[in-house]
Enzyme design. Structure first.
Site, mmCIF file in Angstrom:
data_model
loop_
_atom_site.group_PDB
_atom_site.id
_atom_site.type_symbol
_atom_site.label_atom_id
_atom_site.label_comp_id
_atom_site.label_asym_id
_atom_site.label_seq_id
_atom_site.Cartn_x
_atom_site.Cartn_y
_atom_site.Cartn_z
ATOM 1 N N TYR A 54 36.294 23.261 44.877
ATOM 2 C CA TYR A 54 35.493 24.075 45.808
ATOM 3 C C TYR A 54 35.141 23.293 47.068
ATOM 4 O O TYR A 54 35.197 23.808 48.180
ATOM 5 C CB TYR A 54 34.216 24.566 45.118
ATOM 6 C CG TYR A 54 34.473 25.697 44.146
ATOM 7 C CD1 TYR A 54 34.878 26.951 44.608
ATOM 8 C CD2 TYR A 54 34.328 25.531 42.777
ATOM 9 C CE1 TYR A 54 35.134 28.001 43.734
ATOM 10 C CE2 TYR A 54 34.578 26.567 41.890
ATOM 11 C CZ TYR A 54 34.980 27.792 42.369
ATOM 12 O OH TYR A 54 35.244 28.820 41.505
ATOM 13 N N ARG B 65 26.761 40.245 35.473
ATOM 14 C CA ARG B 65 26.982 41.572 36.034
ATOM 15 C C ARG B 65 27.416 42.652 35.068
ATOM 16 O O ARG B 65 27.444 43.820 35.433
ATOM 17 C CB ARG B 65 27.997 41.467 37.184
ATOM 18 C CG ARG B 65 27.446 40.673 38.351
ATOM 19 C CD ARG B 65 28.526 40.277 39.306
ATOM 20 N NE ARG B 65 29.442 39.351 38.656
ATOM 21 C CZ ARG B 65 30.556 38.896 39.197
ATOM 22 N NH1 ARG B 65 30.906 39.307 40.392
ATOM 23 N NH2 ARG B 65 31.321 38.050 38.550
ATOM 24 N N ASP C 244 24.320 28.036 38.264
ATOM 25 C CA ASP C 244 25.729 28.011 38.677
ATOM 26 C C ASP C 244 26.171 26.564 38.872
ATOM 27 O O ASP C 244 25.344 25.692 39.150
ATOM 28 C CB ASP C 244 25.953 28.804 39.973
ATOM 29 C CG ASP C 244 27.445 29.079 40.161
ATOM 30 O OD1 ASP C 244 27.945 30.056 39.581
ATOM 31 O OD2 ASP C 244 28.120 28.289 40.853
ATOM 32 N N ARG D 100 29.562 33.439 30.571
ATOM 33 C CA ARG D 100 29.136 34.511 31.488
ATOM 34 C C ARG D 100 28.494 35.688 30.767
ATOM 35 O O ARG D 100 28.642 36.835 31.197
ATOM 36 C CB ARG D 100 30.327 35.014 32.317
ATOM 37 C CG ARG D 100 30.942 33.950 33.213
ATOM 38 C CD ARG D 100 30.516 34.160 34.658
ATOM 39 N NE ARG D 100 31.055 33.124 35.510
ATOM 40 C CZ ARG D 100 32.009 33.319 36.401
ATOM 41 N NH1 ARG D 100 32.508 34.513 36.577
ATOM 42 N NH2 ARG D 100 32.434 32.328 37.145
#
Ligand code: CP3
Length: 366
Positions: free
Chosen positions: A171, A51, A96, A47
């Site tokens: 998921y 962000r 992703d 990552r």
């Protein structure tokens, strides 16, 4: 982009092999992944694109996460941002784990602050039919983005990645992020044939996604089985490991290093070592010298500084990073790739990461 020479003189005289091996072949990251001697320990961060970087937030403004993954120029820019800023030894492709699911027609969205959400979860044999195979033509934007990146990165390797069957299944079955994975486990225990069909289809999709990235020029791959630490070793061996092994076997012939990562996998490290990867990623709970014993010989290790350490003062970060390097000495002169035990967190100070890269390079210099 990197100061690493593009290829050794011997490789340059053999043009074909230079093309096949790629400009990054002799990079410190790929050498360490192949357990060859390295001048210092390479470092990158899971990552690392995202962000924690103001330049990321700026280019992503107004663009939904999954849309951004389908814009090659934007993917290139976001992938390069942490390489420019931190001087890391590898780039990780910006995408992703759910992108290939969307590409085969699953209605999935990534909700900010939540994660992937699946509109119609997969819970029955009929549902499973919706999970069709992934074809290279389904993802022209991935091939294009990887190509743009490899041209720009030069000697810096690009890591391709995919989600492992268990983590993707979680998921798909839960319908979104889950702490206890109860619906997933209920299917695994209660409907073993349906479960086997599900992880088998996911293994094929994941293999195809990795192949697309390698054929476009990625020089290593990482299989993220982030949530597999939720399983007991016997269940992992019986119900999950065969599907992950299929993925590693599917890409074995390319000869690119294969990394296998999960969180909370202390009790699974031995089996993960057998599943087929060349390098096993370790979270911060198991020191690397202990992990080396569990994973077994001839494997590289990746990790494993506790990401939360980055919130402590610099001298503490350096002490803890030195402990990681010290524990990795159990591997000998090579085979260690420095990373965090899990991903960069959105509120992390990017400058602390830049300082950490410089420190690891300096403290590990041989
Ligand atoms: O920098 C990189 O590591 C490369 C890009 C990357 C992303 N996701 C971008 C992303 C990678 C390798 C992933 C893998 C991924 N995605 C995993 C495995 C890695 C891990 O951390 O365990 C998992 C479990 C996912 C699923 C997913 N996607 C989650 C849990 C989230 C976070 C949700 C949130 O907002 O808290 C995402 C979204 C996501 N993927 C973001 C990024 C940069 C944040 C999107 C945003 O900007 O809002």
């Amino acid at each position: 982009m990197s100061e690493t020479p593009a290829a050794s003189p011997a490789a340059e005289t053999d043009q074909q092999s230079t093309v096949r091996r790629g400009a990054a072949y002799d990079s410190v990251f790929l050498r360490a992944a192949r357990r060859e001697p390295v001048p210092y320990t390479p470092v990158w961060f899971m990552r690392q694109a995202g962000r924690s970087l103001p330049e990321y937030l700026k280019v992503r403004e107004g663009i939904p996460m999954l849309d951004s993954c389908m814009r090659p120029e934007l993917v290139k820019e976001i992938t390069l941002q942490p390489v420019r800023r931190h001087d890391v030894d590898a780039a990780i492709f910006f995408s992703d784990i759910v992108v290939p699911l969307k590409a085969v027609g699953i209605d999935v969205d990534i909700k900010p602050g939540v994660g992937p959400v699946i509109a119609d979860p997969i819970r029955t044999v009929e549902d499973l039919q919706r999970l069709r195979p992934l074809e290279p033509d389904d993802m022209p934007y991935i091939t294009e983005a990887v190509g743009l990146l490899v041209d720009e990165l030069g000697g810096t390797p690009l890591i391709g990645f995919a989600g492992a069957p268990f983590t993707l299944a979680s998921y798909l079955v839960e319908g979104g992020p889950s702490k206890s994975h109860e619906k997933t486990k209920a299917m695994m225990y209660g409907a073993p044939e349906l479960w086997a069909g599900l992880v088998d289809r996911l293994a094929a999709i994941t293999s195809a996604f990795l192949k697309i990235q390698i054929e476009a020029g990625a020089s290593a791959v990482q299989l993220f089985d982030s949530w597999v630490g939720a399983l007991a070793p016997d269940d992992y061996r019986r119900s999950v490991m065969p599907a992950s092994t299929k993925v590693f076997e599917a890409v074995a012939d390319y000869g690119v290093p294969r990394i296998h990562f999960g969180v909370g996998t202390g009790e699974l490290l031995g089996l993960m070592g057998q599943a087929g990867a060349d390098v096993v990623g370790v979270d911060w709970r198991v020191p690397l010298n202990v992990a080396a014993d569990r994973v077994g010989p001839d494997k590289g290790l990746q990790g494993n500084l506790d990401p939360a350490v980055l919130y402590a003062p610099t001298h503490v970060v350096e002490t803890k990073a030195r402990e990681v390097l010290h524990a990795a000495a159990a591997l000998g002169d090579s085979g260690h790739i420095f990373n965090l035990g899990h991903g960069v967190m959105p509120t992390m100070d990017p400058d602390a990461l830049t300082r950490l890269v410089a420190f690891v390079h300096e403290a590990s210099a041989r």
